[in-house]
Write a protein that holds these residues in place. Structure first.
Motif, PDB file in Angstrom:
ATOM      1  N   ASP A  77      16.389  -7.840 -21.455  1.00  0.00           N
ATOM      2  CA  ASP A  77      16.132  -6.712 -20.552  1.00  0.00           C
ATOM      3  C   ASP A  77      16.555  -7.017 -19.111  1.00  0.00           C
ATOM      4  OD1 ASP A  77      15.064  -5.265 -22.665  1.00  0.00           O
ATOM      5  OD2 ASP A  77      13.011  -5.952 -22.256  1.00  0.00           O
ATOM      6  N   GLY A  78      17.318  -8.091 -18.922  1.00  0.00           N
ATOM      7  CA  GLY A  78      17.819  -8.423 -17.590  1.00  0.00           C
ATOM      8  C   GLY A  78      17.029  -9.490 -16.859  1.00  0.00           C
ATOM      9  N   GLY A  79      16.052 -10.108 -17.508  1.00  0.00           N
ATOM     10  CA  GLY A  79      15.261 -11.157 -16.873  1.00  0.00           C
ATOM     11  C   GLY A  79      16.085 -12.399 -16.592  1.00  0.00           C
ATOM     12  N   THR A  80      15.713 -13.116 -15.553  1.00  0.00           N
ATOM     13  CA  THR A  80      16.432 -14.331 -15.168  1.00  0.00           C
ATOM     14  C   THR A  80      15.737 -15.575 -15.707  1.00  0.00           C
ATOM     15  OG1 THR A  80      15.203 -14.502 -13.103  1.00  0.00           O
ATOM     16  CG2 THR A  80      17.293 -13.297 -13.034  1.00  0.00           C
ATOM     17  N   THR A  81      16.490 -16.642 -15.785  1.00  0.00           N
ATOM     18  CA  THR A  81      15.926 -17.942 -16.134  1.00  0.00           C
ATOM     19  C   THR A  81      15.599 -18.623 -14.810  1.00  0.00           C
ATOM     20  OG1 THR A  81      17.228 -18.000 -18.166  1.00  0.00           O
ATOM     21  CG2 THR A  81      16.347 -20.098 -17.385  1.00  0.00           C
ATOM     22  N   SER A  82      14.382 -18.361 -14.339  1.00  0.00           N
ATOM     23  CA  SER A  82      13.949 -18.851 -13.026  1.00  0.00           C
ATOM     24  C   SER A  82      12.448 -19.097 -13.043  1.00  0.00           C
ATOM     25  CB  SER A  82      14.294 -17.830 -11.938  1.00  0.00           C
ATOM     26  OG  SER A  82      13.542 -16.648 -12.116  1.00  0.00           O
ATOM     27  N   ALA A  83      11.998 -19.913 -12.100  1.00  0.00           N
ATOM     28  CA  ALA A  83      10.562 -20.180 -11.992  1.00  0.00           C
ATOM     29  C   ALA A  83       9.781 -18.890 -11.768  1.00  0.00           C
ATOM     30  CB  ALA A  83      10.289 -21.162 -10.851  1.00  0.00           C
ATOM     31  N   ALA A  84      10.392 -17.929 -11.089  1.00  0.00           N
ATOM     32  CA  ALA A  84       9.721 -16.659 -10.803  1.00  0.00           C
ATOM     33  C   ALA A  84       9.681 -15.728 -12.006  1.00  0.00           C
ATOM     34  CB  ALA A  84      10.399 -15.961  -9.631  1.00  0.00           C
ATOM     35  N   ASN A  85      10.308 -16.120 -13.137  1.00  0.00           N
ATOM     36  CA  ASN A  85      10.297 -15.269 -14.334  1.00  0.00           C
ATOM     37  C   ASN A  85       9.931 -16.053 -15.584  1.00  0.00           C
ATOM     38  OD1 ASN A  85      10.723 -12.676 -15.617  1.00  0.00           O
ATOM     39  ND2 ASN A  85      12.576 -13.549 -16.510  1.00  0.00           N
ATOM     40  N   LEU A  86       9.432 -17.265 -15.437  1.00  0.00           N
ATOM     41  CA  LEU A  86       9.031 -18.079 -16.580  1.00  0.00           C
ATOM     42  C   LEU A  86       7.553 -18.422 -16.478  1.00  0.00           C
ATOM     43  CD1 LEU A  86      12.034 -20.572 -16.678  1.00  0.00           C
ATOM     44  CD2 LEU A  86      11.522 -18.843 -18.413  1.00  0.00           C
ATOM     45  N   TRP A 102      -0.405  -6.158 -25.510  1.00  0.00           N
ATOM     46  CA  TRP A 102      -0.579  -6.861 -24.245  1.00  0.00           C
ATOM     47  C   TRP A 102       0.724  -6.816 -23.458  1.00  0.00           C
ATOM     48  CZ3 TRP A 102      -4.771  -9.179 -21.947  1.00  0.00           C
ATOM     49  CH2 TRP A 102      -5.925  -9.272 -22.717  1.00  0.00           C
ATOM     50  N   HIS A 103       0.613  -6.655 -22.134  1.00  0.00           N
ATOM     51  CA  HIS A 103       1.774  -6.665 -21.243  1.00  0.00           C
ATOM     52  C   HIS A 103       1.487  -7.605 -20.088  1.00  0.00           C
ATOM     53  CE1 HIS A 103       3.579  -3.281 -23.308  1.00  0.00           C
ATOM     54  NE2 HIS A 103       2.378  -2.712 -23.311  1.00  0.00           N
ATOM     55  N   VAL A 104       2.542  -8.219 -19.564  1.00  0.00           N
ATOM     56  CA  VAL A 104       2.381  -9.135 -18.433  1.00  0.00           C
ATOM     57  C   VAL A 104       3.487  -8.889 -17.419  1.00  0.00           C
ATOM     58  CG1 VAL A 104       3.714 -11.003 -19.518  1.00  0.00           C
ATOM     59  CG2 VAL A 104       2.007 -11.566 -17.775  1.00  0.00           C
ATOM     60  N   ARG A 105       3.141  -9.085 -16.158  1.00  0.00           N
ATOM     61  CA  ARG A 105       4.151  -9.053 -15.102  1.00  0.00           C
ATOM     62  C   ARG A 105       3.824 -10.154 -14.103  1.00  0.00           C
ATOM     63  NH1 ARG A 105       3.267  -6.026 -10.098  1.00  0.00           N
ATOM     64  NH2 ARG A 105       1.079  -5.456  -9.982  1.00  0.00           N
ATOM     65  N   GLN A 106       4.857 -10.674 -13.483  1.00  0.00           N
ATOM     66  CA  GLN A 106       4.652 -11.681 -12.451  1.00  0.00           C
ATOM     67  C   GLN A 106       4.619 -10.987 -11.110  1.00  0.00           C
ATOM     68  OE1 GLN A 106       7.122 -15.153 -12.759  1.00  0.00           O
ATOM     69  NE2 GLN A 106       6.258 -15.679 -14.732  1.00  0.00           N
ATOM     70  N   ARG A 107       3.541 -11.216 -10.386  1.00  0.00           N
ATOM     71  CA  ARG A 107       3.405 -10.639  -9.045  1.00  0.00           C
ATOM     72  C   ARG A 107       3.981 -11.626  -8.048  1.00  0.00           C
ATOM     73  NH1 ARG A 107      -2.694  -9.246  -8.988  1.00  0.00           N
ATOM     74  NH2 ARG A 107      -2.399 -10.102  -6.922  1.00  0.00           N
ATOM     75  N   GLU A 108       4.841 -11.147  -7.182  1.00  0.00           N
ATOM     76  CA  GLU A 108       5.467 -12.034  -6.196  1.00  0.00           C
ATOM     77  C   GLU A 108       4.483 -12.330  -5.067  1.00  0.00           C
ATOM     78  OE1 GLU A 108       8.257 -13.795  -6.138  1.00  0.00           O
ATOM     79  OE2 GLU A 108       8.551 -13.086  -8.169  1.00  0.00           O
ATOM     80  N   THR A 109       3.996 -13.551  -5.054  1.00  0.00           N
ATOM     81  CA  THR A 109       3.153 -13.980  -3.943  1.00  0.00           C
ATOM     82  C   THR A 109       3.829 -15.120  -3.201  1.00  0.00           C
ATOM     83  OG1 THR A 109       1.928 -15.410  -5.454  1.00  0.00           O
ATOM     84  CG2 THR A 109       0.987 -13.245  -4.997  1.00  0.00           C
ATOM     85  N   THR A 110       4.494 -16.012  -3.949  1.00  0.00           N
ATOM     86  CA  THR A 110       5.187 -17.132  -3.314  1.00  0.00           C
ATOM     87  C   THR A 110       6.648 -17.189  -3.722  1.00  0.00           C
ATOM     88  OG1 THR A 110       4.731 -18.669  -5.113  1.00  0.00           O
ATOM     89  CG2 THR A 110       3.077 -18.524  -3.356  1.00  0.00           C
ATOM     90  N   GLY A 111       7.070 -16.303  -4.620  1.00  0.00           N
ATOM     91  CA  GLY A 111       8.428 -16.368  -5.129  1.00  0.00           C
ATOM     92  C   GLY A 111       8.596 -17.374  -6.245  1.00  0.00           C
ATOM     93  N   MET A 112       7.500 -17.990  -6.645  1.00  0.00           N
ATOM     94  CA  MET A 112       7.556 -19.007  -7.688  1.00  0.00           C
ATOM     95  C   MET A 112       6.889 -18.550  -8.979  1.00  0.00           C
ATOM     96  SD  MET A 112       9.250 -21.654  -6.771  1.00  0.00           S
ATOM     97  CE  MET A 112       8.653 -22.943  -7.822  1.00  0.00           C
ATOM     98  N   GLY A 113       6.514 -17.283  -9.078  1.00  0.00           N
ATOM     99  CA  GLY A 113       5.930 -16.775 -10.306  1.00  0.00           C
ATOM    100  C   GLY A 113       4.554 -17.322 -10.597  1.00  0.00           C
ATOM    101  N   ASP A 114       3.812 -17.633  -9.550  1.00  0.00           N
ATOM    102  CA  ASP A 114       2.526 -18.282  -9.776  1.00  0.00           C
ATOM    103  C   ASP A 114       1.395 -17.326 -10.140  1.00  0.00           C
ATOM    104  OD1 ASP A 114       2.627 -17.221  -7.227  1.00  0.00           O
ATOM    105  OD2 ASP A 114       1.479 -18.832  -6.313  1.00  0.00           O
TER     106      ASP A 114
END
Length: 155
Positions: A77-86, A102-114
């Protein structure tokens, strides 16, 4: 160290292909390979597993070192192989994410997908963040038999 555009053109003039790799400027650790590859490089795996420490599903304590790495936004679906998407997900919760409501999303707080925000099939939201890393700092000055008394601070 960055190179100037003319040098970059000379170095890449005969290259059959180029791969964009984003690295940490201090450590050199790979942070992202963008969309060039689905496979997670070893140092990016280590970064994500060190960051996550456990499976990122709410309440799960399965060790990240024994978990799958999941693209939050699917590669297809266009996701990247990055810390912010893993994120590290144990096999049970990896399957649950892909085969249930179940659904999940990464919220950008530090740009590191934390920070992950999970939504259950009933619509209830759960937020997970990794445990802070363990530290070797002493909370208090150690004392006792065989431990020398503290001296003046080192400069």
């Amino acid at each position: 160290m960055p190179i100037d555009p003319d040098t970059a053109r000379q170095l890449t003039a005969l290259a059959p292909a180029l791969r964009r790799i984003l690295t940490d400027p201090e450590s050199g650790t790979v942070l992202s390979v963008g969309r060039t590859t689905y496979t997670v490089p070893a140092d990016l795996k280590a970064l994500v597993r060190t960051r996550d420490r456990t499976c990122r599903f709410p309440g799960c304590t399965h060790p990240a070192q024994q978990s799958d790495l999941d693209h939050t936004v699917a590669w297809a679906d266009g996701g990247t192989t990055s810390a912010a998407n893993l994120a590290a997900l144990c096999r049970r919760h990896h399957v649950l994410k892909h085969q249930t409501g179940w659904h999940v999303r990464q919220r950008e707080t530090t740009g590191m997908g934390d920070t992950l925000e999970w939504t259950s099939p009933t619509g209830r939201r759960h937020t997970t963040t990794p445990e802070p890393p363990e530290t070797t700092r002493h909370r208090a000055i150690p004392h006792g038999p065989g431990i020398p008394a503290p001296g003046p601070p080192l400069s």
